[in-house]
Design a protein around this motif. Structure first.
Motif, mmCIF file in Angstrom:
data_model
loop_
_atom_site.group_PDB
_atom_site.id
_atom_site.type_symbol
_atom_site.label_atom_id
_atom_site.label_comp_id
_atom_site.label_asym_id
_atom_site.label_seq_id
_atom_site.Cartn_x
_atom_site.Cartn_y
_atom_site.Cartn_z
ATOM 1 N N ALA A 1 29.592 -8.113 -21.572
ATOM 2 C CA ALA A 1 28.731 -6.936 -21.675
ATOM 3 C C ALA A 1 28.608 -6.519 -23.135
ATOM 4 C CB ALA A 1 29.310 -5.795 -20.850
ATOM 5 N N THR A 2 27.542 -5.847 -23.469
ATOM 6 C CA THR A 2 27.329 -5.440 -24.852
ATOM 7 C C THR A 2 26.795 -4.014 -24.919
ATOM 8 O OG1 THR A 2 26.174 -5.950 -26.928
ATOM 9 C CG2 THR A 2 24.987 -6.401 -24.881
ATOM 10 N N SER A 3 27.195 -3.327 -25.983
ATOM 11 C CA SER A 3 26.649 -1.993 -26.250
ATOM 12 C C SER A 3 25.946 -1.975 -27.596
ATOM 13 C CB SER A 3 27.782 -0.959 -26.251
ATOM 14 O OG SER A 3 28.728 -1.257 -27.274
ATOM 15 N N PHE A 4 25.667 -3.168 -28.147
ATOM 16 C CA PHE A 4 25.131 -3.253 -29.500
ATOM 17 C C PHE A 4 23.698 -2.723 -29.574
ATOM 18 C CE2 PHE A 4 22.891 -5.521 -32.913
ATOM 19 C CZ PHE A 4 23.702 -5.184 -33.979
ATOM 20 N N ASP A 5 23.473 -1.778 -30.482
ATOM 21 C CA ASP A 5 22.123 -1.289 -30.751
ATOM 22 C C ASP A 5 21.925 -1.079 -32.247
ATOM 23 O OD1 ASP A 5 23.723 0.875 -31.180
ATOM 24 O OD2 ASP A 5 22.688 2.232 -29.781
ATOM 25 N N GLY A 6 22.649 -1.853 -33.030
ATOM 26 C CA GLY A 6 22.597 -1.746 -34.483
ATOM 27 C C GLY A 6 23.991 -1.743 -35.073
ATOM 28 N N VAL A 7 24.092 -1.940 -36.381
ATOM 29 C CA VAL A 7 25.393 -1.970 -37.051
ATOM 30 C C VAL A 7 26.136 -0.661 -36.806
ATOM 31 C CG1 VAL A 7 26.564 -2.092 -39.274
ATOM 32 C CG2 VAL A 7 24.615 -3.586 -38.810
ATOM 33 N N LYS A 8 27.401 -0.791 -36.386
ATOM 34 C CA LYS A 8 28.224 0.376 -36.077
ATOM 35 C C LYS A 8 29.534 0.273 -36.850
ATOM 36 C CE LYS A 8 30.191 2.834 -32.079
ATOM 37 N NZ LYS A 8 30.329 2.807 -30.588
ATOM 38 N N VAL A 9 29.860 1.305 -37.590
ATOM 39 C CA VAL A 9 31.069 1.321 -38.421
ATOM 40 C C VAL A 9 32.075 2.279 -37.795
ATOM 41 C CG1 VAL A 9 32.026 1.800 -40.697
ATOM 42 C CG2 VAL A 9 29.729 0.813 -40.487
ATOM 43 N N ARG A 10 33.264 1.789 -37.557
ATOM 44 C CA ARG A 10 34.341 2.613 -36.998
ATOM 45 C C ARG A 10 35.447 2.752 -38.036
ATOM 46 N NH1 ARG A 10 39.248 3.001 -34.537
ATOM 47 N NH2 ARG A 10 39.355 4.120 -32.546
ATOM 48 N N ILE A 11 35.693 3.963 -38.480
ATOM 49 C CA ILE A 11 36.784 4.230 -39.424
ATOM 50 C C ILE A 11 37.948 4.825 -38.645
ATOM 51 C CG2 ILE A 11 37.510 5.528 -41.448
ATOM 52 C CD1 ILE A 11 34.634 5.470 -42.416
ATOM 53 N N GLY A 12 39.097 4.199 -38.736
ATOM 54 C CA GLY A 12 40.294 4.665 -38.051
ATOM 55 C C GLY A 12 41.506 4.563 -38.960
ATOM 56 N N GLY A 13 42.639 4.902 -38.418
ATOM 57 C CA GLY A 13 43.847 4.843 -39.224
ATOM 58 C C GLY A 13 45.075 5.182 -38.407
ATOM 59 N N ALA A 14 46.195 5.184 -39.080
ATOM 60 C CA ALA A 14 47.465 5.499 -38.436
ATOM 61 C C ALA A 14 48.402 6.114 -39.464
ATOM 62 C CB ALA A 14 48.084 4.254 -37.816
ATOM 63 N N PHE A 15 49.272 6.993 -38.966
ATOM 64 C CA PHE A 15 50.283 7.638 -39.800
ATOM 65 C C PHE A 15 51.603 7.630 -39.034
ATOM 66 C CE2 PHE A 15 46.162 9.511 -40.571
ATOM 67 C CZ PHE A 15 46.027 9.430 -41.946
ATOM 68 N N ALA A 16 52.695 7.423 -39.736
ATOM 69 C CA ALA A 16 54.010 7.426 -39.093
ATOM 70 C C ALA A 16 55.049 7.965 -40.067
ATOM 71 C CB ALA A 16 54.404 6.024 -38.630
ATOM 72 N N ILE A 17 56.014 8.685 -39.516
ATOM 73 C CA ILE A 17 57.133 9.174 -40.309
ATOM 74 C C ILE A 17 58.367 9.155 -39.420
ATOM 75 C CG2 ILE A 17 56.697 11.614 -39.752
ATOM 76 C CD1 ILE A 17 57.706 12.300 -42.582
ATOM 77 N N GLN A 18 59.516 8.850 -40.014
ATOM 78 C CA GLN A 18 60.771 8.807 -39.270
ATOM 79 C C GLN A 18 61.803 9.739 -39.899
ATOM 80 O OE1 GLN A 18 59.991 5.653 -41.028
ATOM 81 N NE2 GLN A 18 58.303 5.531 -39.571
ATOM 82 N N PHE A 19 62.617 10.322 -39.041
ATOM 83 C CA PHE A 19 63.838 10.983 -39.484
ATOM 84 C C PHE A 19 64.977 10.056 -39.092
ATOM 85 C CE2 PHE A 19 67.641 13.443 -39.031
ATOM 86 C CZ PHE A 19 67.643 14.221 -40.177
ATOM 87 N N GLN A 20 65.741 9.599 -40.073
ATOM 88 C CA GLN A 20 66.780 8.596 -39.850
ATOM 89 C C GLN A 20 68.166 9.197 -40.001
ATOM 90 O OE1 GLN A 20 66.353 4.547 -41.573
ATOM 91 N NE2 GLN A 20 68.327 4.902 -42.587
ATOM 92 N N ALA A 21 69.009 8.941 -39.003
ATOM 93 C CA ALA A 21 70.414 9.369 -39.049
ATOM 94 C C ALA A 21 71.267 8.181 -38.626
ATOM 95 C CB ALA A 21 70.641 10.572 -38.140
ATOM 96 N N LEU A 22 71.482 7.244 -39.561
ATOM 97 C CA LEU A 22 72.209 6.014 -39.292
ATOM 98 C C LEU A 22 73.450 5.911 -40.169
ATOM 99 C CD1 LEU A 22 69.251 3.425 -39.151
ATOM 100 C CD2 LEU A 22 70.385 4.563 -37.224
ATOM 101 N N ASP A 23 74.495 5.310 -39.626
ATOM 102 C CA ASP A 23 75.712 4.996 -40.362
ATOM 103 C C ASP A 23 75.906 3.483 -40.354
ATOM 104 O OD1 ASP A 23 76.491 7.725 -40.791
ATOM 105 O OD2 ASP A 23 77.127 7.796 -38.687
ATOM 106 N N HIS A 24 76.569 2.964 -41.387
ATOM 107 C CA HIS A 24 76.866 1.528 -41.406
ATOM 108 C C HIS A 24 78.250 1.285 -41.983
ATOM 109 C CE1 HIS A 24 74.723 1.045 -45.626
ATOM 110 N NE2 HIS A 24 75.590 2.032 -45.611
ATOM 111 N N GLU A 25 78.794 0.105 -41.672
ATOM 112 C CA GLU A 25 80.127 -0.279 -42.150
ATOM 113 C C GLU A 25 80.206 -1.783 -42.276
ATOM 114 O OE1 GLU A 25 82.915 -0.373 -38.288
ATOM 115 O OE2 GLU A 25 81.980 1.598 -38.630
ATOM 116 N N SER A 26 81.188 -2.261 -43.036
ATOM 117 C CA SER A 26 81.332 -3.686 -43.295
ATOM 118 C C SER A 26 82.773 -4.002 -43.674
ATOM 119 C CB SER A 26 80.391 -4.109 -44.436
ATOM 120 O OG SER A 26 80.702 -5.395 -44.909
ATOM 121 N N THR A 27 83.218 -5.213 -43.318
ATOM 122 C CA THR A 27 84.520 -5.704 -43.781
ATOM 123 C C THR A 27 84.358 -6.779 -44.843
ATOM 124 O OG1 THR A 27 84.597 -7.310 -41.961
ATOM 125 C CG2 THR A 27 85.633 -5.166 -41.575
ATOM 126 N N GLY A 28 83.104 -7.047 -45.252
ATOM 127 C CA GLY A 28 82.860 -8.036 -46.299
ATOM 128 C C GLY A 28 83.361 -7.566 -47.648
#
Length: 431
Positions: free
Chosen positions: A51-78
């Motif tokens: 199926a098609t909805s084409f009736d001429g050139v169509k431009v779609r501008i989109g995007g994404a944003f992400a942010i994290q709050f991190q609460a991590l601990d780490h350890e090593s015996t090296g």
């Protein structure tokens, strides 16, 4: 802990402000297009639709944003030693926000059956400045030659050409691509994160649930004309089947292969310049989030010869879904005479419920084992628990607990007896 709760509460208040975003069908949707919002989690390859909805050139501008709050601990015996003979220790981690990431998507319906996609990372862990991830042209019809040209053949075929994210495996459809994290029910990607962008072409065949794809690339992440002969073309293929057995039950199974016979640097497990989600875990004192952007991941280091196979089953019954990964990567690096191999196993179980399945809880177990240069056998295991809430089709909040352990690494490696664990909160907007 009180400070952590205050930070998370502030992020939630910001997210609530976006609930006015419409959850109706997006009038900007294009033909043969993977949705950038919640609807996209039901998709792998973009649906092939005559199926098609084409009736001429169509431009779609989109995007994404992400942010994290991190609460991590780490350890090593090296007990590694630096070049001056001083002991090296893990960097001290605090609880705080990571650098926000952002994508800009440009999708254009150029003609009936022809579209273009371009993604730019506006901000990422590795590059705080904008740079192009890649893009492609997608051909689903040949009407630009003449109306109805090879129509019977093209109703089942698709051609993609570009410097693009190559379709190896199904796990890359569920991973976070910099800020585009709305498809991922967890915060992090897999330990051995298969993802690369190379110049090439892929040809698809869709028929009654069967999916076939063959492709070839030039094997290079960074494009150049110098040093000819150091890298051969890479080849990839996928074969699978997908069906809705009933209104409540959906099934998909695919197998994929990626092969390069000769490479100056095979990038399949080292190409994601956007960086991992677990900032600075298992990194040495003095490390930076920008330069040490693969924290928590593992690259088997098969630089010069590489063959990887991936099998992915997917089953969804009503709100309960299972996604699995089995992967085997083998090859050589530098002066190695013998082939080394690594295996990866992952199993995700996610339950979606509520109004239009806008809430979910899930768990994932991920395990990698194989042989390091020199013959040392190592393994890495990770366990995740996650909960998420789609406030709208475009806004997602998720909270994850992660526990990752390292075994078998040499005593002069910080990963010897290594471990990191804790929680990460992520807020995502995608449109």
């Amino acid at each position: 802990m009180k400070k952590t709760i205050n930070y998370v509460s502030a992020a939630m208040i910001v997210l609530f402000g976006f609930q006015a975003i419409s959850q109706e069908k997006d009038s900007r949707d294009l033909d043969d297009f993977r949705f950038r919002d919640k609807r996209g989690i039901e998709q792998f390859e973009a649906k092939k639709d005559t199926a098609t909805s084409f009736d001429g050139v169509k431009v779609r501008i989109g995007g994404a944003f992400a942010i994290q709050f991190q609460a991590l601990d780490h350890e090593s015996t090296g007990t590694p030693i630096d070049t001056d003979g001083n002991p090296v220790s893990l960097i001290e981690l605090g609880d705080n926000f990571n650098l926000p990431t952002a994508n800009l998507d440009l999708d254009v319906q150029l003609y009936d059956g022809i579209s273009m996609h371009l993604r730019t990372y506006l901000s990422s862990r590795h590059h705080p400045e904008p740079y192009v991830k890649g893009g492609y042209i997608q051909i689903d019809k040949l009407d630009f030659v003449s109306e109805g040209f090879m129509e019977d053949l093209m109703k089942d075929l698709r051609i993609k050409i570009g410097h693009m994210e190559n379709n190896y495996g199904d796990a890359h459809f569920r991973r976070s691509d910099n800020a585009q994290a709305i498809y991922n029910p967890f915060v992090g990607n897999l330990i051995m994160d298969a993802f690369t962008t190379e110049v090439g072409a892929e040809v698809y065949y869709f028929k009654k649930g069967f999916i076939g794809m063959i492709g070839a690339t030039n094997g290079k992440l960074n494009q150049s004309v110098d040093k000819p002969g150091t890298t051969d073309p890479s080849f990839l293929a996928k074969l699978g089947y997908e069906t809705n057995i009933s209104d409540d039950l959906r099934f998909r199974l695919t197998g994929s292969v990626y092969h390069t016979n000769k490479s100056a640097n095979a990038y399949l497990y080292n190409a994601d310049r956007a960086g991992s989600r677990y900032y600075l875990v298992m990194e040495a004192e003095g490390a930076s989030a920008k330069n040490n952007f693969t924290s928590g991941r593992f690259n088997p280091g098969l630089r010069n010869e590489l063959t990887s196979f991936m099998v992915n089953p997917y089953v969804k019954y009503q709100g309960l879904e299972f996604f699995g990964t089995y992967e085997r990567a083998s090859g050589k690096a530098d002066a190695e005479l013998d082939t080394r191999s690594f295996n990866q196993y992952a199993a995700e179980l996610v339950y979606r419920f509520g109004n239009d399945e806008n809430i979910f809880v899930g768990g994932r177990y991920n395990y990698v084992d194989g042989e390091m240069p020199g013959g040392t056998d190592v393994d890495i295991s990770r366990f995740n628990l996650s909960a998420g809430w789609f406030m709208t089709n475009n806004v997602l909040a998720k909270l994850e607990y992660v526990n990752q352990k390292y075994n078998g690494f040499n005593t002069d490696d910080l990963r010897n007896g290594g471990k990191f664990n804790g929680v990460v909160f992520e807020a995502v907007i995608s449109f």
